[in-house]
Scaffold this motif. Structure first.
Motif, short mmCIF file in Angstrom:
data_model
loop_
_atom_site.label_atom_id
_atom_site.label_comp_id
_atom_site.label_asym_id
_atom_site.label_seq_id
_atom_site.Cartn_x
_atom_site.Cartn_y
_atom_site.Cartn_z
N UNK A 167 -19.87 34.12 7.19
CA UNK A 167 -18.89 34.30 8.30
C UNK A 167 -19.16 33.36 9.23
N UNK A 168 -20.49 32.88 9.69
CA UNK A 168 -20.60 31.88 10.70
C UNK A 168 -19.96 30.51 10.02
N UNK A 169 -20.12 30.25 9.04
CA UNK A 169 -19.34 28.85 8.50
C UNK A 169 -17.81 28.97 8.75
N UNK A 170 -17.13 30.09 8.57
CA UNK A 170 -16.01 30.28 8.55
C UNK A 170 -15.47 30.26 10.07
N UNK A 171 -16.06 30.83 10.76
CA UNK A 171 -15.81 30.98 12.43
C UNK A 171 -16.21 29.34 13.07
N UNK A 172 -17.17 28.60 12.71
CA UNK A 172 -17.50 27.49 13.05
C UNK A 172 -16.07 26.46 12.75
N UNK A 173 -15.77 26.54 11.30
CA UNK A 173 -14.31 25.98 10.97
C UNK A 173 -13.39 26.15 11.55
N UNK A 174 -13.14 27.57 12.25
CA UNK A 174 -12.11 27.90 12.83
C UNK A 174 -11.94 27.30 14.35
N UNK A 192 -13.64 24.51 15.15
CA UNK A 192 -13.28 23.06 15.17
C UNK A 192 -11.77 22.83 15.07
N UNK A 193 -11.23 23.60 14.31
CA UNK A 193 -9.79 23.37 14.10
C UNK A 193 -8.90 23.71 15.49
N UNK A 194 -9.51 24.93 16.16
CA UNK A 194 -8.95 25.35 17.38
C UNK A 194 -8.85 23.99 18.41
N UNK A 195 -10.13 23.35 18.42
CA UNK A 195 -10.48 22.14 19.20
C UNK A 195 -9.37 21.00 18.93
N UNK A 196 -8.98 20.88 17.67
CA UNK A 196 -7.84 19.88 17.22
C UNK A 196 -6.35 20.48 17.68
N UNK A 197 -6.21 21.76 17.90
CA UNK A 197 -5.08 22.19 18.07
C UNK A 197 -4.54 21.61 19.58
N UNK A 254 -8.34 16.76 11.53
CA UNK A 254 -9.45 17.58 10.90
C UNK A 254 -10.92 16.70 11.13
N UNK A 255 -11.91 17.30 11.58
CA UNK A 255 -13.25 16.76 11.35
C UNK A 255 -13.83 16.32 9.87
N UNK A 256 -13.24 17.31 8.75
CA UNK A 256 -13.75 17.09 7.44
C UNK A 256 -12.83 16.21 6.37
N UNK A 257 -11.60 15.58 7.16
CA UNK A 257 -10.77 14.87 6.13
C UNK A 257 -10.51 13.59 7.33
N UNK A 258 -9.69 12.79 6.62
CA UNK A 258 -9.02 11.56 7.46
C UNK A 258 -7.63 12.08 7.69
N UNK A 275 -6.43 28.90 11.28
CA UNK A 275 -7.59 29.43 12.04
C UNK A 275 -7.78 30.94 12.06
N UNK A 276 -6.18 31.72 11.88
CA UNK A 276 -6.30 33.18 11.79
C UNK A 276 -6.54 33.50 10.29
N UNK A 277 -6.37 32.77 9.21
CA UNK A 277 -6.93 32.85 7.97
C UNK A 277 -8.51 32.83 7.96
N UNK A 278 -9.08 31.77 8.45
CA UNK A 278 -10.47 31.80 8.68
C UNK A 278 -11.17 32.89 9.39
N UNK A 279 -10.50 33.16 10.62
CA UNK A 279 -11.25 34.46 11.51
C UNK A 279 -11.09 35.55 10.70
N UNK A 280 -9.72 35.84 9.92
CA UNK A 280 -9.65 37.12 9.02
C UNK A 280 -10.74 37.29 8.14
#
Length: 295
Positions: free
Chosen positions: A50-57, A59-64, A147-151, A245-250
């Motif tokens: 869950x922590x991995x998913x929320x951390x990813x969410x 990061x994406x929120x920051x990019x938003x 994204x931080x995980x891709x170019x 982000x919604x999918x990751x948090x869900x």
């Protein structure tokens, strides 16, 4: 001090009561927090997934936020394009009127034309957002990282649309006062000595000026189309990011959230079990008191 010896039945009932109290406290915590997994102690696998998913969410929120700012930058540039487009159409109207105007009217029209034409570069220079201007420099660039995980990113190259610029893509390029039809070539400065004044210009001179204005309007509309296309894409990417982000948090919630109805039922059952354990402990004590009465 000697240890107190408890009978087997009392010790068994006491242990059962302690376990029930521990389960009740855990259930009350779940009800209070709404979380089935509050720490790695509760369930290490679910917690870290869950922590991995929320951390990813996160990061994406920051990019938003960066995407939103990029959209604002493009909209600021588009506002400038629209303002210049409106000004060019006014200039075109003035030239069309000047073709059939009297000498006095042409003099007044030339003043209007000069005043408006001087605003073109000022509008372009004012069309910046947070220090970035995509309309007055061909070296300016807007870069949006998704994204931080891709170019995955979007690059928007700026254009120098300033009047009399030698840069490709400018609204007008100065090709010299001695060229044929200097009225059209020096569209920005009719009052200059190297330009043809309204009062001495021929109809063909005005037509050349109108043609160059039409070319400039076409250039602007092409720029507006590019800006609009990028804004549309960024809005699409923004919607995707929000959905992602919604999918990751869900997904994280599925791993950690408690079922409130289930936990509520568990608490009722545990409270009942506590009462029964207390009763059982009381009965065990009564048996020992019965033995004491024999003495």
């Amino acid at each position: 001090m000697a240890e107190i010896a408890l009978s087997s039945s009392i010790r068994t009932n006491l242990l059962s009561l302690q376990r029930t109290d521990s389960l009740a406290q855990r259930t009350e915590t779940r009800l209070a927090t709404g979380q089935r997994v509050n720490s790695a102690i509760d369930d290490a696998v679910s917690f870290f997934q869950a922590k991995s998913l929320t951390d990813r969410a996160s990061d994406i929120s920051d990019r938003k936020s960066e995407i939103n700012q990029a959209i604002s930058s493009l909209q600021a540039a588009n506002d400038g394009v629209e303002a210049v487009d409106a000004t060019l159409r006014q200039l075109k109207g003035i030239l069309q009127s000047a073709k059939t105007a009297s000498t006095t009217e042409q003099t007044a029209l030339q003043t209007q034309f000069n005043t408006l034409s001087e605003q073109l570069n000022q509008i372009l220079n004012d069309s910046s957002y947070q220090g970035l201007n995509l309309l007055n420099s061909s070296t300016a660039k807007l870069t949006v990282q998704f994204s931080d995980s891709s170019n995955a990113k979007l690059d928007v190259q700026g254009k120098n649309l300033q009047v009399s610029s030698t840069t490709s893509g400018a609204l007008f390029t100065s090709i010299g006062a001695t060229a044929a039809g200097s009225l059209a070539c020096n569209i920005i400065a009719f009052s200059a000595a190297s330009s043809v004044a309204f009062t001495s210009a021929s109809v063909s001179n005005f037509d050349k000026g109108i043609a160059r204005l039409d070319d400039a309007i076409t250039t602007l509309r092409s720029t507006a189309a590019d800006l609009g296309s990028n804004v549309t894409f960024l809005n699409t990417r923004l919607d995707f990011s929000q959905a992602y982000v919604d999918t990751l948090e869900t997904g994280a919630d599925k791993l950690t959230l408690a079922d409130i109805n289930e936990e509520g039922a568990n608490l009722v059952a545990l409270q009942t079990r506590q009462q029964l354990a207390l009763q059982a402990l009381s009965f065990a004590g009564q048996n020992e008191r019965a033995v004491l009465s024999l003495f």
